[in-house]
Motif scaffolding. Structure first.
Motif, PDB file in Angstrom:
ATOM      1  N   ALA A   6     -13.371 -37.064  91.183  1.00  0.00           N
ATOM      2  CA  ALA A   6     -11.939 -37.383  91.295  1.00  0.00           C
ATOM      3  C   ALA A   6     -11.572 -37.932  92.669  1.00  0.00           C
ATOM      4  O   ALA A   6     -10.780 -38.878  92.780  1.00  0.00           O
ATOM      5  N   SER A   7     -12.128 -37.353  93.732  1.00  0.00           N
ATOM      6  CA  SER A   7     -11.769 -37.821  95.082  1.00  0.00           C
ATOM      7  C   SER A   7     -12.298 -39.235  95.312  1.00  0.00           C
ATOM      8  O   SER A   7     -11.618 -40.066  95.938  1.00  0.00           O
ATOM      9  N   GLN A   8     -13.479 -39.528  94.812  1.00  0.00           N
ATOM     10  CA  GLN A   8     -14.039 -40.885  94.953  1.00  0.00           C
ATOM     11  C   GLN A   8     -13.178 -41.891  94.175  1.00  0.00           C
ATOM     12  O   GLN A   8     -12.907 -43.002  94.664  1.00  0.00           O
ATOM     13  N   ASP A  10     -18.845 -44.934  98.768  1.00  0.00           N
ATOM     14  CA  ASP A  10     -18.682 -43.493  98.647  1.00  0.00           C
ATOM     15  C   ASP A  10     -19.969 -42.912  98.089  1.00  0.00           C
ATOM     16  O   ASP A  10     -20.843 -43.647  97.612  1.00  0.00           O
ATOM     17  N   SER A  69     -17.114 -33.462  88.944  1.00  0.00           N
ATOM     18  CA  SER A  69     -15.992 -34.397  89.061  1.00  0.00           C
ATOM     19  C   SER A  69     -16.211 -35.351  90.233  1.00  0.00           C
ATOM     20  O   SER A  69     -16.774 -34.972  91.264  1.00  0.00           O
ATOM     21  N   SER A  89     -10.020 -41.587  93.515  1.00  0.00           N
ATOM     22  CA  SER A  89      -8.755 -41.744  94.246  1.00  0.00           C
ATOM     23  C   SER A  89      -8.882 -42.778  95.353  1.00  0.00           C
ATOM     24  O   SER A  89      -7.964 -43.578  95.591  1.00  0.00           O
ATOM     25  N   ARG A  90     -10.025 -42.785  96.029  1.00  0.00           N
ATOM     26  CA  ARG A  90     -10.214 -43.756  97.117  1.00  0.00           C
ATOM     27  C   ARG A  90     -10.361 -45.178  96.564  1.00  0.00           C
ATOM     28  O   ARG A  90      -9.917 -46.140  97.190  1.00  0.00           O
TER      29      ARG A  90
END
Length: 389
Positions: A205-207, A195, A203, A209-210
């Motif tokens: 956060a999405s990375q 990623d 943030s 989450s993965r």
């Protein structure tokens, strides 16, 4: 009266060393702006080595002096600073740590047929590939740092799976990940995901989450970043309950940022030498003490060391060439294979003016305390085609 003035002028001339009798190093470096944090320690280290050489009789029987111009962490000012130190008689030029900010000055040196040394640039372009045949770097390539972490983590921590998290802001970060991407599978590991983020992202956060969506937490996360973004990313990873061993490059060396991640453990990086007093090589700690005596404080990171190394290697090449002329010195530098320095052997070649392999000390942060846990030299140098990706 006239004869008295002539005699006085003659006595003054004899008492003052002629400028032509000096060898001049020109520092076109950042004394302000964000690059100053990297350039100043390495510059101080370079001057320590110059002082040592002068105290031992100088270079080619001459004393080394320096002139210095502030690039202000600005590319246009870097070019002007390079021209200015040349106008002030520089025989060799030392430029900023970062390729982008050091290259304009280095190109001025190249055009004048002079040697240039980047203080601590770790991008392959800071040398032949981006400047020209008389340009070198005093540091170890970012790709070597990533490859070191890849191989060491498998050998020392039995890492089998890795996740690559790239801060795509600067080329240095990309170099770390390039080395890891090359070595980790080669050494038997599997990269299970990758990623990107930006250093100033508030943030990731999405990375995260993965990463958490993976069937199994990766053994290691190769975080290719620098402060402050690296500290923010580490804090968020740990807060999310991700316990993977986090690897990084030398750019995060130093304890100055650890308050941002209280109690941090399981964080590892490679360095050219330890600033913490636990380096197994007496010469490294000897330098740390000399640096403290000269500046009032110990080095804050390993980025002081390349400044000392580059002057040491350049001076050896000048002595062997019997000249400060750029092409003659370059020819002697390119003959260096395993040349000993206080921080380990260094090599150059006609195709690469960087270190594509080096013995690195491995620093692990446990309970917010950094310390040496071993050393590692990659099993084979990083190939030029990998470096140029």
């Amino acid at each position: 009266m006239k004869s008295t003035l002539i005699a006085s002028s003659l006595m003054l001339a004899l008492a003052t060393p002629a400028i032509a009798d000096d060898i001049t190093v020109g520092f076109a470096i950042a004394k302000s702006g964000w690059m100053e944090a990297y350039d100043s320690p390495a510059t101080a280290a370079a001057k320590i080595r110059i002082d040592e050489i002068n105290a031992n009789g100088g270079l080619l029987g001459q004393q080394i002096k320096w002139v210095e111009v502030d690039t202000k962490t600005d590319r246009a000012q870097s070019a002007k600073a390079g021209l200015q130190v040349l106008d002030e008689g520089a025989d060799m030029m030392v430029v900023s740590c970062d390729y982008d900010f050091g290259a304009p000055a280095a190109l001025a040196a190249e055009a004048a047929g002079k040697n240039s040394f980047f203080l601590c640039a770790e991008d392959v372009k800071a040398g032949i590939q981006g400047v020209g045949p008389n340009s070198f770097s005093g540091s170890v390539l970012a790709a070597v740092q990533g490859a070191t972490m890849a191989e060491w983590s498998q050998a020392a921590r039995d890492a089998r799976t890795g996740y690559v998290l790239l801060d795509s802001t600067i080329e240095y970060n990309k170099g770390i990940c390039t080395g890891f991407d090359w070595m980790f599978p080669k050494a038997g590991g599997e990269i299970v995901g990758r990623d990107t983020f930006k250093n100033n992202d508030a943030s990731i956060a999405s990375q995260i989450s993965r990463i958490k969506a993976l069937e199994q937490e990766p053994d290691v996360i190769m975080l290719c970043s620098y402060i402050p973004g690296a500290a923010a990313a580490v804090r968020q990873l740990r807060a999310a309950g991700i316990n993977s061993l986090i690897l990084n490059g030398s750019a995060v060396d130093g304890s100055y940022w650890l308050d941002a991640v209280p109690g941090l453990s399981g964080f590892v990086l490679p360095v050219q030498g330890s600033i913490y007093g636990d380096d197994p090589r007496a010469d490294v700690e000897g330098f740390n003490r000399a640096y403290e005596a000269a500046t009032g404080a110990r080095p804050s990171s390993q980025y002081a060391y390349p400044g000392y190394i580059l002057i040491d290697l350049w001076a050896k090449a000048v002595e062997r060439a019997g000249s400060v002329q750029g092409p003659a010195v370059t020819a002697e530098l390119e003959k260096m294979q395993g040349e000993e320095t206080a921080f380990g052997p260094r090599s150059f070649s006609a195709t690469l003016h960087h270190q594509n392999s080096a013995k690195m000390q491995i620093i692990e942060i446990s309970d917010a305390k950094p310390g040496v846990v071993g050393d590692w030299t990659i099993s084979e140098p990083v190939p030029l085609d990998v470096l140029l990706k």
